[in-house]
Design a protein around this motif. Structure first.
Motif, PDB file in Angstrom:
ATOM      1  N   ARG A 181       0.825  -1.197   0.000  1.00  0.00           N
ATOM      2  CA  ARG A 181       0.000   0.000   0.000  1.00  0.00           C
ATOM      3  C   ARG A 181       0.872   1.265   0.000  1.00  0.00           C
ATOM      4  O   ARG A 181       1.947   1.271   0.618  1.00  0.00           O
ATOM      5  CB  ARG A 181      -0.948   0.010   1.198  1.00  0.00           C
TER       6      ARG A 181
ATOM      7  N   GLU B   9       0.875   4.066   1.564  1.00  0.00           N
ATOM      8  CA  GLU B   9       1.282   4.666   2.844  1.00  0.00           C
ATOM      9  C   GLU B   9       2.382   3.863   3.531  1.00  0.00           C
ATOM     10  O   GLU B   9       2.939   4.310   4.538  1.00  0.00           O
ATOM     11  CB  GLU B   9       0.081   4.812   3.783  1.00  0.00           C
TER      12      GLU B   9
ATOM     13  N   LEU C 122       4.398   7.185   0.408  1.00  0.00           N
ATOM     14  CA  LEU C 122       4.098   8.241   1.372  1.00  0.00           C
ATOM     15  C   LEU C 122       4.760   8.032   2.730  1.00  0.00           C
ATOM     16  O   LEU C 122       4.581   8.834   3.635  1.00  0.00           O
ATOM     17  CB  LEU C 122       2.580   8.320   1.580  1.00  0.00           C
ATOM     18  N   SER C 123       5.527   6.953   2.876  1.00  0.00           N
ATOM     19  CA  SER C 123       6.035   6.576   4.193  1.00  0.00           C
ATOM     20  C   SER C 123       7.447   7.089   4.430  1.00  0.00           C
ATOM     21  O   SER C 123       8.346   6.878   3.621  1.00  0.00           O
ATOM     22  CB  SER C 123       6.010   5.047   4.342  1.00  0.00           C
TER      23      SER C 123
ATOM     24  N   GLU D 128       7.927   6.992  10.629  1.00  0.00           N
ATOM     25  CA  GLU D 128       6.481   7.100  10.701  1.00  0.00           C
ATOM     26  C   GLU D 128       5.809   5.887  11.336  1.00  0.00           C
ATOM     27  O   GLU D 128       4.742   5.997  11.943  1.00  0.00           O
ATOM     28  CB  GLU D 128       5.921   7.319   9.292  1.00  0.00           C
TER      29      GLU D 128
ATOM     30  N   PRO E 268       0.071   3.532   9.826  1.00  0.00           N
ATOM     31  CA  PRO E 268      -0.266   4.875   9.378  1.00  0.00           C
ATOM     32  C   PRO E 268      -1.690   4.958   8.856  1.00  0.00           C
ATOM     33  O   PRO E 268      -2.338   3.939   8.606  1.00  0.00           O
ATOM     34  CB  PRO E 268       0.737   5.109   8.233  1.00  0.00           C
ATOM     35  N   LYS E 269      -2.168   6.174   8.693  1.00  0.00           N
ATOM     36  CA  LYS E 269      -3.495   6.366   8.118  1.00  0.00           C
ATOM     37  C   LYS E 269      -3.487   5.872   6.677  1.00  0.00           C
ATOM     38  O   LYS E 269      -2.593   6.207   5.908  1.00  0.00           O
ATOM     39  CB  LYS E 269      -3.882   7.842   8.159  1.00  0.00           C
TER      40      LYS E 269
ATOM     41  N   ALA F 178      -3.990   5.456   2.745  1.00  0.00           N
ATOM     42  CA  ALA F 178      -4.074   6.401   1.635  1.00  0.00           C
ATOM     43  C   ALA F 178      -5.138   5.936   0.649  1.00  0.00           C
ATOM     44  O   ALA F 178      -5.489   4.757   0.605  1.00  0.00           O
ATOM     45  CB  ALA F 178      -2.715   6.512   0.938  1.00  0.00           C
TER      46      ALA F 178
ATOM     47  N   ASP G 185      -0.838  15.042   1.684  1.00  0.00           N
ATOM     48  CA  ASP G 185       0.308  14.519   0.945  1.00  0.00           C
ATOM     49  C   ASP G 185      -0.208  13.783  -0.282  1.00  0.00           C
ATOM     50  O   ASP G 185      -1.182  13.029  -0.197  1.00  0.00           O
ATOM     51  CB  ASP G 185       1.128  13.553   1.808  1.00  0.00           C
TER      52      ASP G 185
ATOM     53  N   ARG H  86      -3.447  11.249   0.933  1.00  0.00           N
ATOM     54  CA  ARG H  86      -4.123  11.158   2.224  1.00  0.00           C
ATOM     55  C   ARG H  86      -4.101  12.543   2.845  1.00  0.00           C
ATOM     56  O   ARG H  86      -3.225  13.368   2.541  1.00  0.00           O
ATOM     57  CB  ARG H  86      -3.458  10.134   3.149  1.00  0.00           C
TER      58      ARG H  86
END
Length: 423
Positions: free
Chosen positions: A293, A295, A304-305, A309, A315-316, A318, A345, A415
């Motif tokens: 994924r 994120e 996005l990671s 993090e 994480p939330k 995406a 982001d 996200r």
């Protein structure tokens, strides 16, 4: 707050295949989100089962024979904390058969070969002090998160190990790490430490997560200089970590490596080839998003990671979508309250498109504010686009992602977080 899209033309009548957009056509974000599911191709590699009921009779016989051989040993044998020849009166440990099956599969269920491999592995672990390596400081903190590191998990829950050796094209760095036999030995021990972290993240249970994913970055890799180290790492892992890798993803693969893979392909088993995934430079994010994924994909690979993090938990998630060549997508995040702060982001695999953001007040006649002026994002962009905006009045944020100048479809993910105004 929910993302919506700008108004789109009425849909065309349903057909067997959706019409292709004309150059410069605008398409809704929802259409792109639906298309993103097409990227998740069925995995070519089917991971082996460790559930007894799913095993053929021949495999079960080999497993019973290996257990019988190990039962003749006077000393207890344990690998990764799993007892492999427990006393007959000891409670059953479901992990035992999982580990034994890994050794059997590594030797095509030849029981005596698997038995010999297992004993050599146990001897190596004792001599190498492998069980103690996790607690050691081997002096390579500066290589953590760069050369070899565990980071996140794939869509099926496998831990992911990233490897990138391009940093060693710098001669000073190469000499500092591999300059003599002692340094090379310490590096190999550190590399085993990373692998042990991956194994410790596995469940080693029937029906559980029992292997890791390896992502190897070939960009700028100094092949000749690293030959000795890479051969030793490969030998250590093949001999002592059987069937611990579910998939091997090679990214930033130069053209000559692609040719090499095609040349050796006839000599590899279908099982081995099915584990390989090859991604040329410029196609890294699209390839990794098929398995991991966004994120959880590191930012240096189009995700996005960031390194730290994951320390505070998952994480939330995406949202993923695709943008076809010649398309312009508008993403709207509405329902933003006055005084709220929104941070966002966004990444696009391969970039080379135009991006802009604005804030549109909900009140009729309100002035639209520029959050980020439309700009060209180059293919070499190393970080996600990041926007932060505090709203003075209710409204929505509108993002424009313009791929009109390209004929290539691109994957994307975003996200956002909204911090409501304090009382």
């Amino acid at each position: 707050m929910s993302p919506t899209t700008a108004a789109s033309p009425a849909p065309a009548p349903a057909t067997d295949a959706p019409p292709k957009p004309s150059p410069g056509a605008k398409r809704s974000l929802m259409g792109s989100l639906i298309d993103a599911t097409a990227l998740l191709r069925a995995a070519s590699f089917k991971e082996d089962s460790y559930v007894a009921a799913a095993l053929p009779a021949s495999d079960l016989r080999a497993l019973a024979d290996l257990r019988a051989l190990l039962a003749t040993h006077p000393d207890q044998i344990s690998i990764w904390g799993v007892p492999l020849n427990p006393p007959s009166d000891a409670p059953a440990d479901e992990r035992t058969d999982v580990v034994l099956l890994k050794f059997l599969r590594a030797r095509d269920f030849r029981v005596r070969d698997a038995h010999a491999m297992l004993l050599r592995c146990a001897a190596w672990r004792a001599e190498f002090r492998a069980d103690a390596v996790l607690d050691e400081d081997l002096g390579f903190k500066d290589l953590e998160g760069i050369v070899a590191y565990m980071h996140g998990w794939d869509r099926e829950g496998h831990p992911v190990c990233y490897n990138a050796y391009g940093v060693f094209k710098d001669r000073d760095m190469y000499d500092r790490v591999f300059g003599d036999g002692d340094r090379l030995s310490r590096f190999l021990r550190w590399r085993v430490q990373i692998m042990e972290r991956g194994v410790r993240a596995l469940q080693l249970r029937p029906g559980g997560v029992n292997a890791i994913i390896q992502v190897t970055d070939l960009k700028d890799m100094p092949k000749r200089e690293l030959r000795a180290a890479s051969n030793q790492i490969l030998s250590l892992f093949q001999d002592n970590y059987p069937e611990m890798v579910a998939r091997k993803v090679f990214v930033n693969v130069p053209w000559y490596f692609s040719v090499l893979f095609s040349m050796i392909s006839p000599f590899l088993t279908e099982r081995t080839k099915s584990k390989f995934v090859i991604a040329r430079e410029g196609n890294v994010a699209e390839t990794l998003f098929k398995f991991i994924r966004p994120e959880l994909v590191p930012v240096q690979y189009g995700g996005l990671s960031r390194a730290s993090e994951l320390e505070n938990g998952p994480p939330k998630p995406a949202s993923e979508f695709t943008i076809k060549g010649g398309e312009k997508v508008f993403l709207e995040i509405d329902g933003i309250e006055a005084g709220a702060t929104i941070t966002l982001d966004l990444v696009v695999g391969g970039w080379e498109l135009e991006y802009g953001a604005e804030y549109v007040p909900a009140a009729e006649g309100g002035y639209t504010l520029c959050v980020e002026r439309t700009r060209k994002v180059p293919a070499a962009a190393a970080e996600p686009v990041h926007n932060a905006f505090t709203a003075k009045e209710p409204g929505k944020m509108v993002l424009s992602i313009d791929n009109s100048g390209s004929r290539k479809r691109k994957v994307a993910a975003y996200r956002y977080f909204v911090r409501k105004p304090s009382a």
